[in-house]
Design an enzyme around this catalytic site. Structure first.
Site, mmCIF file in Angstrom:
data_model
loop_
_atom_site.group_PDB
_atom_site.id
_atom_site.type_symbol
_atom_site.label_atom_id
_atom_site.label_comp_id
_atom_site.label_asym_id
_atom_site.label_seq_id
_atom_site.Cartn_x
_atom_site.Cartn_y
_atom_site.Cartn_z
ATOM 1 C CB CYS A 37 -1.286 -9.282 -4.201
ATOM 2 S SG CYS A 37 -2.345 -9.001 -5.619
ATOM 3 N N GLY A 63 -0.487 -9.568 1.718
ATOM 4 C CA GLY A 63 -0.174 -10.889 1.185
ATOM 5 C C GLY A 63 1.098 -11.426 1.792
ATOM 6 C CG ASN A 138 -4.787 -5.603 -5.003
ATOM 7 O OD1 ASN A 138 -5.267 -6.661 -4.629
ATOM 8 N ND2 ASN A 138 -5.139 -4.439 -4.481
ATOM 9 N N GLY A 139 -6.053 -7.886 -7.252
ATOM 10 C CA GLY A 139 -7.457 -8.026 -7.585
ATOM 11 C C GLY A 139 -7.749 -9.354 -8.233
ATOM 12 C CE1 TYR A 278 -8.888 -8.429 9.163
ATOM 13 C CE2 TYR A 278 -8.792 -8.972 6.838
ATOM 14 C CZ TYR A 278 -8.445 -9.248 8.150
ATOM 15 O OH TYR A 278 -7.665 -10.329 8.424
ATOM 16 C CB SER A 319 -8.531 -6.935 12.293
ATOM 17 O OG SER A 319 -9.133 -8.110 12.797
ATOM 18 C CG ASP A 381 -13.010 -10.073 15.167
ATOM 19 O OD1 ASP A 381 -12.131 -9.322 14.706
ATOM 20 O OD2 ASP A 381 -12.953 -11.313 15.072
ATOM 21 C CG ASP A 382 -12.194 -7.781 11.146
ATOM 22 O OD1 ASP A 382 -12.492 -8.239 10.022
ATOM 23 O OD2 ASP A 382 -11.445 -8.390 11.929
#
Length: 504
Positions: A37, A63, A138-139, A278, A319, A381-382
Site C-alpha cells: 500500500c 495498491g 504500509n508494510g 520495481y 516495469s 524484465d524486472d
C-alpha cells in the site's frame, strides 16, 4: 418457469465462474510482485481531503484494491473507504465535501494481511480514552498474528483482520500519559517493516520501522507539512520535498511545527531493495536517488554481465522498460517496443473455456510482429516470480516469428518469500527456488537466461558490492538474509530467521 432455487444456483455458478477467473485466467496478476500500500497525510491545510485524494492518485501503483480517507474538521472525524481505484471513488466533488477539515490521512491498498473486504480498508479509526485516532500503514507486522492472539485472549474485540488494528489496540491499552508516548509504547511491541501515518484531533504522526524497510517522506506545501510514501505524491500537488523520515524515527506534527523523536537504539538503515528495482514509481526520488536512472543503470550492468549477440532489445512493459533502455544503450543493440501493453484490462473477465483462458496474457500484452519477426530478441524484465506469465510471453514472441529469444532479468533470482509487506508466493511457488538457471531456461523456452548478480545490483545503486557483514539493503528475496525476527512464522522468542541456512 425458473424457481427461486434455480436462480440462486445460477448466481452461485456465476460467482464460481468469477472466482475461477481470479484464480486461473489472471495468473498474470498472481505472477507479479505487489506492494502492500501507499500512505498520505496532511496537517492544517484547508484542502486536506482533496490533496490527500490527489496524493493517493500518485500512489495508485502501490495498491489498486481499495482506498480510504479520514479527515478531521476540528470537532468530528469523517471517513470514506471504498473498494476499487482512487479515481473511481474520490474524484467526485460530493465525496470530497463529505470529508471536511484541515487534517486528513489516506491509504491505497493491496492486501497482504487480511482479505479485500471493506472493513479492512484503511485508514482504520477508533475512539480511545485520549480521543479519536485514525491510522494506516504500509508494510507488514511480522508478529501481528501473535499480538492479535494475545490481545484477543485478553479480551480485545477486533472488527477487521488487518494488522493495522493491532496498533490501535496497543495504543489503547498503553498506560502512558501522553499520546505520543502511548504510540511509541505500541511501536516498541511490534516487529517487521512499516511506515505508519496516524491522526488525532491535534496531531499528525508518522513512524518508520527501525531498519527503514518501508519508505516514508516529509513534504511541505504552503507552510503545511505532509507525510507520504513517495516523492511523486508531493509532485502531483506541487509540494516541496523536505526529507525522508529516518529509520526508527517518529515525527509528531502539530500547530507548533514538527518534532522528531528517535526512541529506539540506532541501527544501520536497510531499505527494501525492491523499491529501486520495481515498486517505486520511476519518477520518484528514493534516498536521494532517481529511480528511473537507477533502473537504467541496472540494465547497463546487466548488459555488461550477460551480453549476447542479438538484433533488438525488447522490454516486458511496463516495469522492464528502464532496464531495457539501459541494456540497449550499454550494448549498442537497438531498443524497440516489441510488446504492446493494453492498460485498459479490467480485473474480471469471463473466460469460459480452458483454451480461451490460456490466451489471457494476450489481453494485457500483444506482440508487435513487425519488430519481432525473424529477429534475435533480448527480452528484459524486472523479475521472475512464478514464471507462468514469462513463459506465455516467450511463447508469444515465438509465435510472432522471433528467431531467438534471450531473457535478461534486472534482479537476482527470487528464491525466498517476503514477510515485510510484499505480496509474494510461498517459497515452493517461486520458480528460482525450485529450479536451476538451466532448468528455468528450458521451462521458459528461451535460448538463454541470465539474471543480474547481487553485487551487480548493488553496484547499480552506487555501492561497491554487497557487504555481507553489514548488508546495505533488505534483500532476503535473493539471499535468505532476513533482517528481523519473524515471530508469526517461527514463534515468540526465536532468534533471527535465516531460511538460507535452513535450505543449505
Amino acid at each position: 418457469m425458473t424457481r427461486p432455487m434455480d436462480i440462486r444456483h445460477h448466481e452461485a455458478d456465476l460467482e464460481h465462474a468469477y472466482q475461477e477467473v481470479d484464480r486461473e485466467a489472471f495468473d498474470a496478476e498472481a505472477d507479479r510482485l505487489h506492494e502492500e500500500c501507499g500512505v498520505f497525510g496532511v496537517f492544517a491545510h484547508p484542502d486536506a481531503a482533496a490533496l490527500t485524494a490527489l496524493g493517493l492518485h500518485a500512489l495508485q501503483h502501490r495498491g489498486q484494491e481499495a482506498a480510504g480517507i479520514v479527515s478531521f474538521d476540528g470537532q468530528r472525524f469523517h471517513s470514506e473507504r471504498r473498494i476499487g481505484l482512487v479515481g473511481d471513488n474520490f474524484s467526485r466533488r460530493e465525496v470530497i465535501e463529505r470529508l471536511p477539515g484541515d487534517n486528513a490521512i489516506g491509504h491505497t491498498r493491496y492486501s497482504t494481511t487480511g482479505g479485500n473486504i471493506l472493513r479492512n480498508v484503511q485508514p482504520l479509526f477508533a475512539e480511545l480514552e485520549t480521543g479519536g485516532f485514525a491510522a494506516c500503514h504500509n508494510g507488514n507486522l511480522t508478529n501481528g498474528l501473535t499480538l492479535r492472539r494475545r490481545l484477543i485472549a485478553d479480551g480485545a474485540i477486533y472488527q477487521a483482520t488487518s494488522d493495522t488494528e493491532v496498533i490501535l489496540h496497543l495504543v489503547a491499552r498503553s498506560r502512558r500519559n501522553r499520546f505520543s508516548d502511548r504510540f511509541i509504547d505500541a511501536l516498541s511491541q511490534i516487529e517487521g517493516g512499516y511506515a505508519f501515518v496516524g491522526m488525532t484531533n491535534k496531531k499528525l504522526i508518522g513512524a518508520r520501522d527501525p531498519l527503514g524497510i518501508r519508505p516514508l517522506v516529509i513534504g511541505e506545501l504552503d507552510g503545511k507539512y505532509i507525510l507520504t510514501s513517495e516523492t511523486v505524491a508531493l509532485d502531483i500537488i506541487g509540494a516541496r520535498f523536505v526529507r525522508e523520515v529516518a529509520n526508527g524515527e517518529v515525527v509528531i506534527i502539530d500547530e507548533k511545527g514538527i518534532e522528531s523523536i528517535k526512541p529506539f537504539p540506532p541501527r544501520q538503515k536497510r531499505p527494501c531493495i525492491f523499491e529501486y528495482v520495481y515498486f517505486a514509481r520511476p519518477d520518484s526520488i528514493v534516498d536521494g536517488k532517481n529511480v528511473y536512472g537507477l533502473r537504467k543503470q541496472i540494465g547497463s550492468n546487466l548488459a555488461a554481465e550477460a551480453g549476447v549477440e542479438a538484433d533488438v532489445v525488447v522490454p516486458v512493459p511496463d516495469s522492464g522498460v528502464p532496464a531495457a533502455i539501459g541494456y540497449a544503450q550499454a550494448s549498442g543493440i537497438p531498443y524497440e517496443l516489441g510488446i504492446i501493453r493494453n492498460h485498459y484490462v479490467g480485473r474480471t473477465f469471463i473466460q469460459p473455456t480452458q483454451s480461451v483462458r490460456e490466451l489471457g496474457v494476450r489481453m494485457k500484452h500483444s506482440a508487435n510482429k513487425a519488430v519481432i519477426e525473424g529477429k534475435r530478441l533480448i527480452l528484459v524484465d524486472d523479475s521472475i516470480v512464478r514464471g507462468t506469465t514469462s513463459r506465455k510471453i516467450v511463447k508469444m514472441m515465438r509465435d510472432a516469428g522471433a528467431r531467438e529469444v534471450h531473457f535478461r532479468i534486472a534482479s537476482p533470482p527470487i528464491k525466498f518469500p517476503d514477510y515485510y509487506g510484499i505480496d509474494m508466493p510461498d517459497q515452493d511457488k517461486l520458480l528460482a527456488a525450485k529450479m536451476s538457471i538451466e532448468e528455468m531456461k528450458d521451462y521458459l523456452g528461451v535460448d538463454s537466461l541470465a539474471f543480474i548478480s547481487v553485487d551487480g545490483l548493488y553496484r547499480a545503486l552506487g555501492e561497491t558490492g554487497r557487504n555481507a557483514a553489514l548488508p546495505q539493503y533488505t534483500d532476503h528475496y535473493f539471499t535468505g538474509d532476513y533482517p528481523t525476527t519473524i515471530t508469526d512464522l517461527i514463534g515468540e522468542g526465536a532468534k533471527q530467521l535465516s531460511l538460507l541456512a535452513e535450505a543449505s
